[in-house]
Design an enzyme around this catalytic site. Structure first.
Site: not given
Length: 604
Positions: A283, A415, A491, A589
């Protein structure tokens, strides 16, 4: 140089060659003799349907007779080892019929595969030897007497044409499949393995164990996948990665690796120390924005952090016959004396695991026990799971009617966004704060203190509440957490609960300066195990000074990494909120996060 054109290979090996073709070489004559395989039916002069019917009838009739005799002996209490002459004949007939049936069907079935594989190998060997034979023959001026063959002139109708490399078929050209990714020295052997994988004869997951070469296995698997799917994987790199390092611990059935650029934000001045924060992301503007936040924090004297809690969790689910029995176990576990016993059992699983507390919740006759323990410098999921299993085995003896439904009952919660993590915490709970001076807010962040405070209240607090957010009272904490996690071998899936964050902004010092803080109750990180041992991720951990385990103070490296993550989130929140407040978000952006080429295409 004259080169002979090799005649096309017949569909199956034959015993004789037509007149005019080149004679067989000695090794091929032996090969042709070996291809004349015998089958079991060649030894019998009778028709197959008669012999098969005879032995099938013999097998079933004799079997029925022996079973009947066996039943009579059992009823009459006669020893089974006492047999009559008729029974001996029946046993001999049974053995003969079994031998025949196994010989006829079993050997024939095996030979059908053996002969097919042998024929394929023979043709591959013949192709290789033919090419070598042609090259050697062309380099000689005299006849090929050294091969033990009589020179036979080519037939008149056989044209002499130069050999050219085989051209790809139209089907292959249309599918755009790249050439096999194999080394020239092992191309023939690897080609056979690739064909076996494509045809399903060899499981793809077994390549590493059978070949003993992880990189070669990945190369063969990648080529086989291209042929099966018809899709090119040319852009997926294979070279430059140590596939031995991921065997059995990081990734199964690899075909390459994905390249993610790593940027550096910083220096981040946190607790009096400077850190260059690695961020792996695709990004645009993310690293630049975080870097600006680090600059603002540095210019204002740095940030400070506090570790509130440190404990990984695992919550098994057990069931009883009644809710009363489930409550009895709850009281047993929560008893301080009994807890000491359970802690001793739990701590046997590892020299770093230390049970801190057990939080229980009842749903009917089901009991959920949330174990919380410290895990040293490891993230600790495997460590806590092993300790929980030890405790469950112990409780099984005390409560034999306890039924273990699962070692994870989602009361952990791993998670998944969950209120229990937001309230109780999981992993490392950290709060990080900084005071940004008015001058820095205006010159570096290009905004005003009052505007930031108002935006934070209406966006991060009120707006998130209107959306029903669970732990999402921030601007983009997940952006920074994910980037740092990928760079340091954490992770990525645990980004869900690790990104739980509430961002607070208040005006201080008579409204001139800005107090900004982030509170993150469940940062799940480790500096040993998992992806942290890979070369690239290990280098990023080394950059932060938290590589591996801390031998002097176990767990301090993982705790330091958690505070660095929180400090990086603080910088990212500060910069993004400033950009939104100043109306620069879209402009920045469009400059850093969008390709000029794409904009041109969209406008044309």
């Amino acid at each position: 140089m004259d080169v002979r054109r090799r005649s096309e290979k017949p569909a199956y090996p034959t015993k004789e060659f037509a007149a005019g073709e080149k004679p067989l070489k000695p090794h091929k004559q032996q090969q042709e003799q070996d291809n004349s395989l015998l089958i079991a039916s060649d030894a019998l002069p009778l028709p197959l349907y008669l012999t098969n019917g005879l032995f099938f009838t013999m097998f079933f009739s004799v079997m029925y007779y022996l079973l009947s005799r066996w039943r009579e002996k059992i009823r009459n209490s006669t020893p089974l080892h006492v047999v009559t002459f008729s029974e001996l004949v029946a046993i001999a007939s049974l053995i003969a019929s079994v031998i025949y049936l196994l010989g006829f069907f079993g050997i024939g079935f095996v030979q059908s595969f053996v002969s097919r594989d042998n024929n394929d190998e023979c043709w591959d060997e013949e192709d290789e030897n033919d090419e070598q034979f042609l090259l050697e023959e062309d380099s000689r001026r005299g006849p090929a007497t050294t091969l033990g063959c009589t020179a036979v002139p080519p037939p008149p109708a056989l044209q002499i044409v130069p050999m050219v490399p085989p051209q790809p078929s139209k089907v292959a050209a249309m599918s755009e499949k790249p050439a096999p990714l194999v080394t020239p020295a092992a191309s023939e052997e690897d080609e056979e393995i690739i064909k076996s994988v494509v045809q399903g004869k060899m499981p793809s997951y077994s390549l590493e164990s059978k070949l003993g070469d992880c990189k070669r296995a990945a190369s063969i698997r990648k080529e086989a996948l291209q042929r099966i799917t018809g899709k090119s994987l040319e852009g997926l790199p294979l070279e430059g990665f140590d596939y031995e390092s991921i065997l059995g611990q990081c990734c199964e059935m690899p075909i390459g690796y994905v390249q993610i650029p790593v940027g550096i934000a910083g220096p981040l001045l946190l607790d009096g120390r400077e850190y260059s924060v690695p961020m792996a992301t695709t990004e645009g503007c993310l690293v630049a924005s975080t870097n600006r936040g680090c600059k603002a924090i540095y210019a204002s004297g740095g940030a400070t952090s506090v570790l509130l809690r440190d404990g990984m969790t695992r919550a098994p689910c057990v069931r009883f016959g009644t809710a009363k029995r489930a409550a009895e176990l709850k009281f047993f576990v929560e008893d301080p004396v009994k807890f000491e016993t359970l802690a001793a059992v739990f701590n046997q699983s590892s020299r770093f695991a230390r049970l801190q507390r057990i939080q229980c919740a009842i749903a009917g006759k089901n009991l959920y026990m949330r174990f919380v323990c410290s895990t040293g410098d490891a993230m600790g999921m495997n460590m806590v799971s092993k300790g929980v299993q030890n405790v469950l085995d112990y409780l099984q003896n005390e409560y034999p009617d306890m039924d273990v439904i699962g070692i994870s009952g989602n009361f952990c919660s791993d998670k998944k966004p969950a209120a229990v993590n937001w309230i109780e915490g999981r992993g490392k709970s950290v709060v990080c704060e900084a005071i940004i001076t008015e001058e820095v807010v205006k010159k570096v962040l290009k905004t005003e203190v009052a505007a930031l405070v108002e935006l934070n209240m209406l966006k991060n607090l009120t707006g998130s509440a209107m959306a029903g957010a669970l732990g999402g009272f921030n601007a983009h904490a997940s952006n920074i957490v994910s980037a740092v996690y990928i760079a340091t071998g954490q992770d990525p899936a645990q980004n869900i609960e690790s990104s739980h964050c509430i961002t607070m902004m208040e005006a201080v010092n008579d409204g001139k300066d800005l107090h900004v803080s982030v509170t993150m109750p469940s940062i799940e990180v480790g500096t040993v195990g998992g992806g942290t041992q890979l070369a690239s991720q290990s280098a990023c951990l080394n950059l932060l000074g938290v590589k591996g385990a801390n031998r002097e103070v176990p767990g301090s490296n993982a705790r330091l990494l958690a505070t660095i993550v929180a400090g990086s989130v603080l910088a990212g929140e500060l910069s993004l909120m400033s950009a939104i407040s100043a109306g620069q978000l879209v402009k920045s952006h469009m400059k850093y996060n969008r390709s000029t080429k794409d904009v041109t295409k969209a406008s044309s």
